[in-house]
Design an enzyme around this catalytic site. Structure first.
Site, PDB file in Angstrom:
ATOM      1  N   GLU A 145       7.550  67.874   6.021  1.00  0.00           N
ATOM      2  CA  GLU A 145       7.556  68.939   4.993  1.00  0.00           C
ATOM      3  C   GLU A 145       6.337  68.806   4.082  1.00  0.00           C
ATOM      4  O   GLU A 145       6.393  69.121   2.894  1.00  0.00           O
ATOM      5  CB  GLU A 145       8.847  68.861   4.183  1.00  0.00           C
ATOM      6  CG  GLU A 145       9.786  70.067   4.144  1.00  0.00           C
ATOM      7  CD  GLU A 145       9.337  71.351   4.786  1.00  0.00           C
ATOM      8  OE1 GLU A 145       9.157  71.355   6.013  1.00  0.00           O
ATOM      9  OE2 GLU A 145       9.176  72.353   4.096  1.00  0.00           O
TER      10      GLU A 145
HETATM   11  C1  LIG Z   1      10.465  62.673  12.482  1.00  0.00           C
HETATM   12  C2  LIG Z   1       9.665  63.924  12.280  1.00  0.00           C
HETATM   13  C3  LIG Z   1      10.311  65.148  12.201  1.00  0.00           C
HETATM   14  C4  LIG Z   1       9.572  66.326  12.057  1.00  0.00           C
HETATM   15  N1  LIG Z   1      10.214  67.536  12.085  1.00  0.00           N
HETATM   16  C5  LIG Z   1       9.463  68.678  12.151  1.00  0.00           C
HETATM   17  C6  LIG Z   1      10.079  69.945  12.399  1.00  0.00           C
HETATM   18  O1  LIG Z   1      11.294  70.049  12.514  1.00  0.00           O
HETATM   19  N2  LIG Z   1       9.286  71.035  12.512  1.00  0.00           N
HETATM   20  C7  LIG Z   1       7.926  70.963  12.389  1.00  0.00           C
HETATM   21  O2  LIG Z   1       7.270  71.989  12.522  1.00  0.00           O
HETATM   22  N3  LIG Z   1       7.304  69.775  12.139  1.00  0.00           N
HETATM   23  C8  LIG Z   1       8.043  68.641  12.037  1.00  0.00           C
HETATM   24  N4  LIG Z   1       7.427  67.432  11.822  1.00  0.00           N
HETATM   25  C9  LIG Z   1       5.968  67.389  11.674  1.00  0.00           C
HETATM   26  C10 LIG Z   1       5.512  66.987  10.281  1.00  0.00           C
HETATM   27  O3  LIG Z   1       5.734  68.022   9.365  1.00  0.00           O
HETATM   28  C11 LIG Z   1       4.029  66.582  10.407  1.00  0.00           C
HETATM   29  O4  LIG Z   1       4.028  65.341  11.086  1.00  0.00           O
HETATM   30  C12 LIG Z   1       3.323  66.470   9.077  1.00  0.00           C
HETATM   31  O5  LIG Z   1       3.174  67.721   8.489  1.00  0.00           O
HETATM   32  C13 LIG Z   1       1.939  65.815   9.216  1.00  0.00           C
HETATM   33  O6  LIG Z   1       1.206  66.376  10.248  1.00  0.00           O
HETATM   34  P1  LIG Z   1       0.526  65.410  11.345  1.00  0.00           P
HETATM   35  O7  LIG Z   1       1.594  64.503  11.849  1.00  0.00           O
HETATM   36  O8  LIG Z   1      -0.195  66.246  12.321  1.00  0.00           O
HETATM   37  O9  LIG Z   1      -0.498  64.540  10.518  1.00  0.00           O
HETATM   38  P2  LIG Z   1      -1.990  64.955  10.078  1.00  0.00           P
HETATM   39  O10 LIG Z   1      -1.967  66.295   9.467  1.00  0.00           O
HETATM   40  O11 LIG Z   1      -2.932  64.692  11.186  1.00  0.00           O
HETATM   41  O12 LIG Z   1      -2.218  63.891   8.929  1.00  0.00           O
HETATM   42  C14 LIG Z   1      -2.578  62.522   9.186  1.00  0.00           C
HETATM   43  C15 LIG Z   1      -2.927  61.874   7.855  1.00  0.00           C
HETATM   44  O13 LIG Z   1      -4.059  62.542   7.286  1.00  0.00           O
HETATM   45  C16 LIG Z   1      -3.752  63.050   5.993  1.00  0.00           C
HETATM   46  N5  LIG Z   1      -4.418  64.341   5.847  1.00  0.00           N
HETATM   47  C17 LIG Z   1      -4.214  65.451   6.584  1.00  0.00           C
HETATM   48  N6  LIG Z   1      -5.011  66.453   6.160  1.00  0.00           N
HETATM   49  C18 LIG Z   1      -5.714  65.964   5.134  1.00  0.00           C
HETATM   50  C19 LIG Z   1      -6.714  66.513   4.279  1.00  0.00           C
HETATM   51  N7  LIG Z   1      -7.119  67.776   4.389  1.00  0.00           N
HETATM   52  N8  LIG Z   1      -7.243  65.714   3.337  1.00  0.00           N
HETATM   53  C20 LIG Z   1      -6.839  64.435   3.192  1.00  0.00           C
HETATM   54  N9  LIG Z   1      -5.906  63.867   3.970  1.00  0.00           N
HETATM   55  C21 LIG Z   1      -5.354  64.620   4.928  1.00  0.00           C
HETATM   56  C22 LIG Z   1      -2.246  63.159   5.963  1.00  0.00           C
HETATM   57  O14 LIG Z   1      -1.740  63.076   4.647  1.00  0.00           O
HETATM   58  C23 LIG Z   1      -1.833  61.963   6.804  1.00  0.00           C
HETATM   59  O15 LIG Z   1      -1.838  60.808   6.011  1.00  0.00           O
HETATM   60  C24 LIG Z   1       8.165  66.248  11.930  1.00  0.00           C
HETATM   61  C25 LIG Z   1       7.528  65.010  11.963  1.00  0.00           C
HETATM   62  C26 LIG Z   1       8.259  63.866  12.155  1.00  0.00           C
HETATM   63  C27 LIG Z   1       7.516  62.555  12.254  1.00  0.00           C
END
Ligand SMILES: Cc1cc2nc3c(=O)[nH]c(=O)nc-3n(C[C@H](O)[C@H](O)[C@H](O)COP(=O)(O)OP(=O)(O)OC[C@H]3O[C@@H](n4cnc5c(N)ncnc54)[C@H](O)[C@@H]3O)c2cc1C
Length: 549
Positions: free
Chosen positions: A371
């Site tokens: 989220e």
């Molecule tokens: C158990 C679990 C359940 C989930 N359930 C759902 C679901 O039901 N539906 C759904 O759609 N998604 C779901 N998600 C996805 C979740 O919302 C995403 O994992 C989350 O938004 C982060 O995206 P990412 O994993 O691609 O990380 P990334 O966006 O790649 O981020 C990696 C790191 O980089 C940082 N970062 C990213 N962008 C920036 C920036 N511009 N500047 C500085 N730092 C940055 C982040 O804070 C993080 O520390 C789920 C994830 C998990 C692990």
């Protein structure tokens, strides 16, 4: 804004009954020993999730309007229910939450016919939903999504192609909302389980929330009728997703509170019975004032912000993305830190499975990621409040500080005012030095803003408790006196943090010194720390239900 005075949604008695029913249901269906086993076996108790969302309990009904068969609960009710669910198990809470999240695009962006059709499926049939936004290459930046929805059959249908990642309820949902790129831009589609070409991967092997089912989705040329395009208009997907962030982040914030308090309460009980060095650990100030009290304080400050935001949502305030972000940031960071401290508070026993706190720590960790990650929260908070600072010529937090000074000193409001005044000065130094061009500075400001605003919310909550005006549905664990002590402690922390870390941030971002330290009321901030230890003693006594003889 009157803290926690939500008057819409369920009445206090119905909310209380729902919370009790939740406890009774899970105690029977999933006693804690069973939850530990499921965590170990990495199994989602699908039948229990269905029973919770179906006739047996009907917890879902609380989240939906009466016209679709729900109970018409509001944001405040959702917060209380989500916190209770999270105290039981954050994985289970996530499975329930996924249905709410999954139908959000419909609830906020669907046509009346779509709402009636799909929301009734949840309320009448107990259907489970999943929310498919994230992709392997599009997480925090959803705009980078690659899943496509191509019009076919002369516009009568769409063909969806792509992949979704980390989807809660991924393999168990009956209905999915999927974000895909149409010619008009990102748009939500409803896809039913079993649609040809639609499949999911085996559930992920996760660090925590192992009772929740999380899986990738594959859309291999899945054809859905055009009436499954949410709102029947292309290109509204990201706006529809944004519309509910205030609300959904309040719910995840509540998960942070529930997880944090569940771990901390276990540590409190453990330290009452564990004797070391000739006395119970709870008698040792070095223990309680490091591992217990500061965490209780930060959790309650987060609750204050959360309750204000939920009450504001219920009173019809739209959006509240930034407020939702502050609530989520404060509560999930506090919840994670509290669970970590609870392991430490149990010593070696905390590091083993039967004591539950290591599971809670693994579970609550997700709340800082999904989220919207904590870093995205910092960015959201800082960007919005930075604009407010600029638009008002720096008056935004100066005015907030003046408003805080109107409250008496008893609830720490004068110290919270200091935090806000320091924040105004730090932001202004950043404006003069053009320092927010550095992303590091911007995101650290997000943290300072959350602390300063949290201290103001906590002071308002303590004042409302003292005046007897807390809403009927507000949490009432602590007496007004204890809430005042909690508020004073948090305000001291916020003022010190904003002043000292703000000064360091500004100094560190420039080659030459700035005159910020001369303009910060550092002596006042340090002076305001007087009485901290006595307040911590008072809060410890309350947590351990000790009366001074
Ligand atoms: C158990 C679990 C359940 C989930 N359930 C759902 C679901 O039901 N539906 C759904 O759609 N998604 C779901 N998600 C996805 C979740 O919302 C995403 O994992 C989350 O938004 C982060 O995206 P990412 O994993 O691609 O990380 P990334 O966006 O790649 O981020 C990696 C790191 O980089 C940082 N970062 C990213 N962008 C920036 C920036 N511009 N500047 C500085 N730092 C940055 C982040 O804070 C993080 O520390 C789920 C994830 C998990 C692990």
């Amino acid at each position: 804004m009157n803290a926690a005075a939500s008057t819409t949604g369920l009445d206090a008695a119905s909310l209380g009954l729902m919370l009790e029913a939740l406890d009774d249901f899970t105690e029977n269906a999933l006693p804690w020993e069973r939850r530990l086993e499921l965590d170990h076996e990495d199994v989602c108790p699908e039948q229990t999730v269905r029973a919770m969302c179906g006739e047996d309990l009907g917890v879902q009904l609380a989240f939906f309007p009466e016209e679709y068969g729900g109970m018409g609960g509001g944001a405040f009710d959702s917060y209380r229910i989500c916190e209770r669910l999270a105290r039981i198990d954050i994985g289970l809470a996530t499975s329930v939450f996924a249905t709410f999240l999954g139908c959000d695009p419909i609830l906020f962006g669907g046509t009346p016919e779509q709402k009636k059709l799909w929301l009734s499926r949840i309320c009448a049939d107990g259907a489970l939903f999943a929310y498919g936004a994230t992709e392997p290459e599009a997480g925090s930046d959803l705009g980078a999504l690659l899943t496509t929805a191509t019009p076919v059959d002369g516009g009568g249908a769409y063909r969806l192609h792509g992949r979704k990642q980390w989807i809660s309820n991924g393999t168990i949902a009956d209905v999915y909302t999927v974000l895909a790129l149409t010619p008009g831009g990102p748009s939500w589609f409803v896809v039913e389980k079993g649609a040809p070409g639609f499949s999911s991967a085996p559930p992920e092997d996760k660090h925590g929330i192992r009772l929740s089912n999380t899986a990738a989705l594959f859309l291999d040329d899945v054809v859905v009728p055009a009436e499954n395009l949410v709102g029947l208009k292309e290109g509204r997907g990201l706006v529809q997703a944004q519309l509910v962030f205030g609300y959904t982040r309040v719910m995840v914030a509540a998960f942070g509170l529930g997880g944090g308090w569940s771990a901390l309460d276990r540590a409190i009980e453990y330290s009452t019975n564990r004797v070391q060095g000739g006395a119970a650990l709870c008698e040792k100030q070095g223990y309680t004032h490091k591992l217990i009290v500061p965490h209780a304080v930060r959790l309650e400050a987060a609750r204050a912000f959360l309750e204000e935001t939920a009450a504001a949502l219920d009173s019809g305030a739209g959006g509240l993305n930034t407020e939702g972000a502050i609530a989520k940031y404060l509560a999930t960071e506090a919840g994670d830190a509290a669970a970590d401290a609870a392991i430490q508070a149990h010593g070696g026993y905390g590091y083993t499975r039967p004591y539950m706190v290591e599971k809670i720590k693994r579970d609550v960790r997700i709340t800082r990621i999904y989220e919207g990650t904590s870093e995205i929260m910092e960015m959201t908070i800082a960007r919005d409040r930075w604009q407010n600072h600029l638009k008002t010529g720096g008056a935004y937090y100066r005015d907030a500080a003046a408003a805080m000074r109107e409250f008496g000193p008893q609830q720490g409001a004068h110290t919270a005012a200091l935090a806000l005044a320091c924040l105004a000065a730090v932001l202004d130094a950043c404006r003069v030095g053009r320092l927010t061009r550095s992303q590091h500075v911007l995101l650290r400001l997000g943290e300072l803003i959350a602390y300063a605003e949290g201290s103001a919310a906590m002071a308002r909550r303590a004042a409302a408790a003292g005046a007897g005006t807390l809403g009927a549905k507000a949490d009432r664990r602590f007496t007004p006196d204890v809430l005042s002590a909690i508020s004073r402690i948090f305000a001291r922390e916020a003022a010190m943090k904003v002043a000292e870390e703000g000064a360091r941030l500004v100094a560190g971002a420039q080659e030459q010194g700035s005159d910020l330290t001369a303009r910060l009321p550092l002596d006042e901030v340090r002076g305001a720390q007087a009485g901290l230890l006595a307040d911590m003693d008072l809060v410890a006594d309350a947590l351990y239900e000790r009366t001074k003889g």
